[in-house]
Enzyme design. Sequence first.
Site: not given
Length: 415
Positions: A289-290
């Site tokens: 994620h991210s």
Amino acid sequence: MFFRASFFLFGLVWITMAQLLAQDEKEKTTALKDLLSRIDLDELMKKDEPPLDFPETLDGFEYAFNEQGQLRHTKTGEPFVFNYKEDLHRWNQKRYEALGEIITKYVYERLEKDCNLKKEILPVDATEDEPKSFIYVSEDALSNPDKIMVLIQGSGVVRAGQWARRLIINEDLNSGTQIPFINRAKEEGYGVIVLNPNENSLEVEKVSDPAKKASPDASDEPAEKRERKEERENKKKKDFYEKYRNPQKEREMEHIPIRENGSPEEHTLYAWDYFISKSLAKNIFIVAHSYGGLSFVNLMINREAEVKSRVRAVAMTDSVHNVWHQEASKSIQDWLREHCCNWVSSPEPLDTLVDPMLNDCPRVSAGTEKHELTSWKSFQSIFKFFSNALKDHEDDSSSSPVTTRSSHRIKHEDF
């Protein structure tokens, strides 16, 4: 004649008075500017601020998670309230951060008790006295011969097992933690490794060194005279600030980096070298994620051959990686295009193709415009993506010793 002279004198007096008044106003303005320049607005915000002493348990905060995994007040049943005290944003923020630390410990407990994960200390050869980090692994993470799943969160305050603290506090545990991913992965036969990329240093209270003096070359003034001058200035500042605030002295902290884990990129690389790559699993799957996406691309740049030989698919969620800025080679970009999918924040329905920003990793909608929700909203699609990728790999391996480029191409119509 007399009238003219009187008028002239009156005019002269009026001009003189105006000049004096203007000068007086200018002096007042200058004095006000000087006053304002010396006022620390952050200090003013501390005026009449309650003590920064907060509970150390959820019970102390009078909050608990209900059966739906939602944080609720134990007496009122209401969700968490950030603005507990009006017009005291700094105090409310400190209270929120204190609750966040408790949430972190709570998630660790759930990983250990509910998910049956165990903690592995980093560095693996750490001495008793040096700063340490850790990751979580399932019992079969290194022994599972078939497949493992690796979870990498974004940057910031989130620790192992979390996607977003805000979601945990304001929404629920399912959307904000990695627990649903861990449980589903274990149900489908994956070993699990949960990274902890933001645990990069040990925070300790800074000890002031009274013997530490300014460099002799810092000023031409004699040291004794300079010290007296500084003492007078400090007293003036102290007296000045005391008029405006009820001071709360916060401890000054310093951070001691954790060896070979001083950044998310270092941590991910270390976890690969000492755990992920040592797993017996033939097939590795990664959810990033991210900033976790950036850390994965950095891993691939440093361990390209190893990653290509064992990683079957990478599911990114609103990844911030950039193959140009990170100077990823063409071969890496080609591999990402074939084995990676990035679920991005978008108003489009879930799994709808989104125009690519760069020619590396296909992008599809996560079905939400909220960055922190992209992992949870794409939960089902990610597991389907991994299942298809594994099936394609097994089909290619059994049907032909030669793997064509198109064989691993992401089939978005299958989502």
